[in-house]
Design a protein around this motif. Structure first.
Motif, PDB file in Angstrom:
ATOM      1  N   SER A 100      -7.944   0.781 -11.536  1.00 49.73           N
ATOM      2  CA  SER A 100      -7.245  -0.336 -10.891  1.00 49.73           C
ATOM      3  C   SER A 100      -6.756  -1.337 -11.919  1.00 49.73           C
ATOM      4  O   SER A 100      -5.652  -1.886 -11.798  1.00 49.73           O
ATOM      5  CB  SER A 100      -8.174  -1.026  -9.879  1.00 49.73           C
ATOM      6  N   CYS A 129      -0.350  -7.981   1.971  1.00 46.34           N
ATOM      7  CA  CYS A 129      -1.612  -7.787   1.253  1.00 46.34           C
ATOM      8  C   CYS A 129      -2.806  -8.198   2.107  1.00 46.34           C
ATOM      9  O   CYS A 129      -3.824  -7.495   2.164  1.00 46.34           O
ATOM     10  CB  CYS A 129      -1.608  -8.592  -0.051  1.00 46.34           C
ATOM     11  N   TYR A 143      -0.651  -0.148  -2.418  1.00 43.26           N
ATOM     12  CA  TYR A 143       0.255  -0.763  -3.393  1.00 43.26           C
ATOM     13  C   TYR A 143       1.716  -0.462  -3.059  1.00 43.26           C
ATOM     14  O   TYR A 143       2.562  -1.362  -3.011  1.00 43.26           O
ATOM     15  CB  TYR A 143      -0.128  -0.238  -4.776  1.00 43.26           C
ATOM     16  N   ALA A 146       0.655  -5.902  -7.075  1.00 43.08           N
ATOM     17  CA  ALA A 146       1.873  -5.893  -6.256  1.00 43.08           C
ATOM     18  C   ALA A 146       2.528  -7.270  -6.224  1.00 43.08           C
ATOM     19  O   ALA A 146       3.753  -7.401  -6.343  1.00 43.08           O
ATOM     20  CB  ALA A 146       1.542  -5.428  -4.837  1.00 43.08           C
ATOM     21  N   PHE A 203      -5.183  -4.079  -6.934  1.00 44.35           N
ATOM     22  CA  PHE A 203      -3.907  -3.473  -6.554  1.00 44.35           C
ATOM     23  C   PHE A 203      -3.023  -4.477  -5.820  1.00 44.35           C
ATOM     24  O   PHE A 203      -1.793  -4.487  -6.005  1.00 44.35           O
ATOM     25  CB  PHE A 203      -4.144  -2.234  -5.687  1.00 44.35           C
ATOM     26  N   CYS A 204      -3.622  -5.316  -4.983  1.00 43.41           N
ATOM     27  CA  CYS A 204      -2.837  -6.345  -4.284  1.00 43.41           C
ATOM     28  C   CYS A 204      -2.294  -7.376  -5.266  1.00 43.41           C
ATOM     29  O   CYS A 204      -1.132  -7.798  -5.160  1.00 43.41           O
ATOM     30  CB  CYS A 204      -3.706  -7.033  -3.223  1.00 43.41           C
TER      31      CYS A 204
END
Length: 397
Positions: free
Chosen positions: A185, A99, A56, A132, A128-129
């Motif tokens: 997450s 990512c 992240y 971001a 998490f991607c």
């Protein structure tokens, strides 16, 4: 247009408010994290806070740091906000590319060791991607706010988002412990979503009620083409590339030990969980004092100096003010570092025991010596913060 003294006052105010909010939020999250550590295993903590947070942070830092600095640079020809917004949206594309590439590495068992209980690990990488990318969607508004010294909104948004994340994490680990990685997450994703919503809600109201900004509607910050103008400013692109190389080195220096631990598997995931908990405690001062100073005064220099002009061609009064500011910053970070060094030796073990009960001290097995070594590193980190500000100043010139 703000005067030189007003810009300095806003930078100092921004550093103070950010540090104050960070301190208050850290006290709250300290208590909440102490609760969380009593409900989750150290292995789960290592997977999420070391492995997934590294993914992240890497995506965010490489995607937005160079673009944001380039967009905030003060050029002699002035700012063309259409081209600035177009460039700021590039951070989303760079983030998407990061990512995809990093997810392949994080999910490849031949490159990285996978956790023993891998259920939900792939979902965790995906969440998490997504978090971001959602956060990167706010970059045009963040650039707009920082360029006009909007201190309060940044502090409030980050504080509120972090607080909501901690509360959501407590709820998930207490009532849904069986979700494991997915629960933590999802809590991190909640931070990004709240961060995104607060920025857009604030500026949706603010743009329509204030005339001090170059745009009046949210859709004006969307990427667009203007007849007779390029899609992107070549000078800003060149500047962003320079910042990218600098940011890449800075990221390696900042999280270098995490990359080594992650790729070479020197520590078990449980040991990584202990390392992360101790590192979070040891980095409290750099995070809520040194980092706000660095961020706010970099923006101050970017808005006070014309890039590419030598110091002899800048305003003499402005150069003198900057020199005095640098001397004050060096004194400040030195005093803070000495205070931490003085009390850290005596109270490190007590703080570690309060934070994680006996789980951390037993697993660490060093009677708090790891945290003591972090106290030793605060002084060099303060000097590095100051050195980075000076290097950025030299870069503007």
């Amino acid at each position: 247009m703000l005067s030189d003294n007003d810009k300095l006052n806003e930078a100092a105010k921004g550093a103070f408010y950010t540090s104050l909010s960070q301190a208050l939020i850290r006290l709250t999250t300290f208590a909440l994290n102490a609760i969380i550590l009593r409900f989750i295993s150290l292995e789960l903590l290592g997977v999420v806070n070391m492995r997934l947070m590294l993914l992240y942070n890497t995506v965010l830092f490489l995607s937005r740091e160079p673009i944001r600095k380039a967009c905030l640079s003060r050029l002699s020809k002035g700012r063309n906000w259409t081209l600035v917004f177009n460039l700021s949206w590039m951070s989303v594309l760079i983030g998407l590319l990061c990512c995809i590439l990093l997810s392949v590495l994080w999910l490849s068992p031949s490159i990285m060791d996978q956790p023993s209980d891998s259920s939900g690990y792939a979902v965790g990488v995906l969440l998490f991607c997504i978090g971001a990318l959602v956060e990167l969607l706010t970059e045009p508004l963040v650039v707009l706010g920082q360029a006009h010294q909007y201190v309060t909104i940044k502090v409030l948004v980050e504080s509120a988002s972090q607080l909501c994340k901690c509360i959501f994490t407590v709820v998930m680990v207490v009532w849904f412990p069986q979700w494991g990685i997915v629960a933590l997450s999802a809590a991190n994703l909640s931070y990004s979503v709240i961060y995104f919503l607060l920025y857009y809600v604030y500026f949706n109201y603010h743009l329509s009620n204030h005339e001090d900004l170059p745009v009046r509607r949210l859709r004006d910050v969307l990427p667009k083409t203007v007849p007779g103008q390029p899609l992107l400013d070549v000078e800003l692109l060149t500047l962003a590339w320079s910042f990218f190389k600098q940011s890449l080195l800075k990221q390696l220096l900042t999280d270098g030990e995490r990359y080594i631990i992650t790729y070479f598997s020197f520590l078990t995931f449980a040991k990584q969980g202990v390392y992360d908990a101790i590192n979070n405690l040891g980095s409290l001062v750099p995070r809520f004092i040194f980092q706000p100073i660095e961020e706010n005064f970099n923006v101050y220099f970017a808005n006070s100096l014309y890039r590419g002009k030598p110091a002899t061609e800048q305003s003499e009064e402005q150069v003198k003010l900057i020199a005095e500011t640098l001397a004050m910053l060096l004194k400040l970070v030195s005093i803070v570092a000495l205070v931490i060094l003085t009390f850290g030796y005596s109270y490190s073990f007590l703080l570690l025991d309060i934070y994680g009960s006996t789980a951390l001290t037993q697993e660490d097995g060093s009677d708090g010596n790891s945290l003591v070594q972090h106290c030793n590193s605060v002084s060099p980190q303060g000097i590095c913060c100051y050195a980075h500000i000076v290097s950025m100043l030299c870069f503007w010139l």
